[in-house]
Design a protein around this motif. Structure first.
Motif, mmCIF file in Angstrom:
data_model
loop_
_atom_site.group_PDB
_atom_site.id
_atom_site.type_symbol
_atom_site.label_atom_id
_atom_site.label_comp_id
_atom_site.label_asym_id
_atom_site.label_seq_id
_atom_site.Cartn_x
_atom_site.Cartn_y
_atom_site.Cartn_z
ATOM 1 N N UNK A 29 -6.671 -3.784 -6.987
ATOM 2 C CA UNK A 29 -5.645 -3.312 -7.472
ATOM 3 C C UNK A 29 -4.494 -3.299 -6.847
ATOM 4 N N UNK A 30 -4.901 -1.902 -6.258
ATOM 5 C CA UNK A 30 -4.163 -1.893 -4.624
ATOM 6 C C UNK A 30 -3.989 -2.916 -3.985
ATOM 7 N N UNK A 37 4.122 -6.584 -4.157
ATOM 8 C CA UNK A 37 4.990 -5.879 -4.407
ATOM 9 C C UNK A 37 5.089 -5.580 -2.810
ATOM 10 N N UNK A 38 4.767 -6.558 -2.082
ATOM 11 C CA UNK A 38 5.074 -5.987 -0.532
ATOM 12 C C UNK A 38 4.594 -5.128 0.269
ATOM 13 N N UNK A 39 3.355 -4.157 -0.408
ATOM 14 C CA UNK A 39 2.999 -2.693 0.146
ATOM 15 C C UNK A 39 3.928 -1.854 -0.774
ATOM 16 N N UNK A 42 1.316 0.537 -3.122
ATOM 17 C CA UNK A 42 0.055 1.604 -2.812
ATOM 18 C C UNK A 42 1.139 2.598 -1.613
ATOM 19 N N UNK A 43 1.704 2.184 -1.205
ATOM 20 C CA UNK A 43 2.940 3.485 -0.477
ATOM 21 C C UNK A 43 3.363 4.216 -1.556
ATOM 22 N N UNK A 44 3.716 3.803 -2.626
ATOM 23 C CA UNK A 44 4.196 4.807 -3.663
ATOM 24 C C UNK A 44 3.463 5.703 -4.162
#
Length: 59
Positions: A29-30, A37-39, A42-44
């Motif tokens: 999923x990540x 979403x161009x990463x 996962x950063x959020x």
């Protein structure tokens, strides 16, 4: 109780096959959300987990 704490409590109660499936699904999923979403997602997620841990450590 945070979402991460609930997940880890649930994860600890499971047998090995379910833990493997859960881990694969979580990272899948990540990965998919990061690709689409161009990463950003996962950063959020990582930032939210870090803030949650920091906030709980301050208490």
């Amino acid at each position: 109780m945070s979402v991460l704490s609930r997940y880890l409590a649930w994860f600890g109660d499971q047998q090995l096959p379910m833990q493997v499936v859960s881990t694969v699904l979580l990272f899948g999923l990540l990965f998919v959300s990061g690709v689409y979403t161009l990463g950003v997602v996962p950063v959020v997620v990582v930032a939210a987990v870090m803030v949650d841990h920091w906030y709980r450590a301050e208490r």
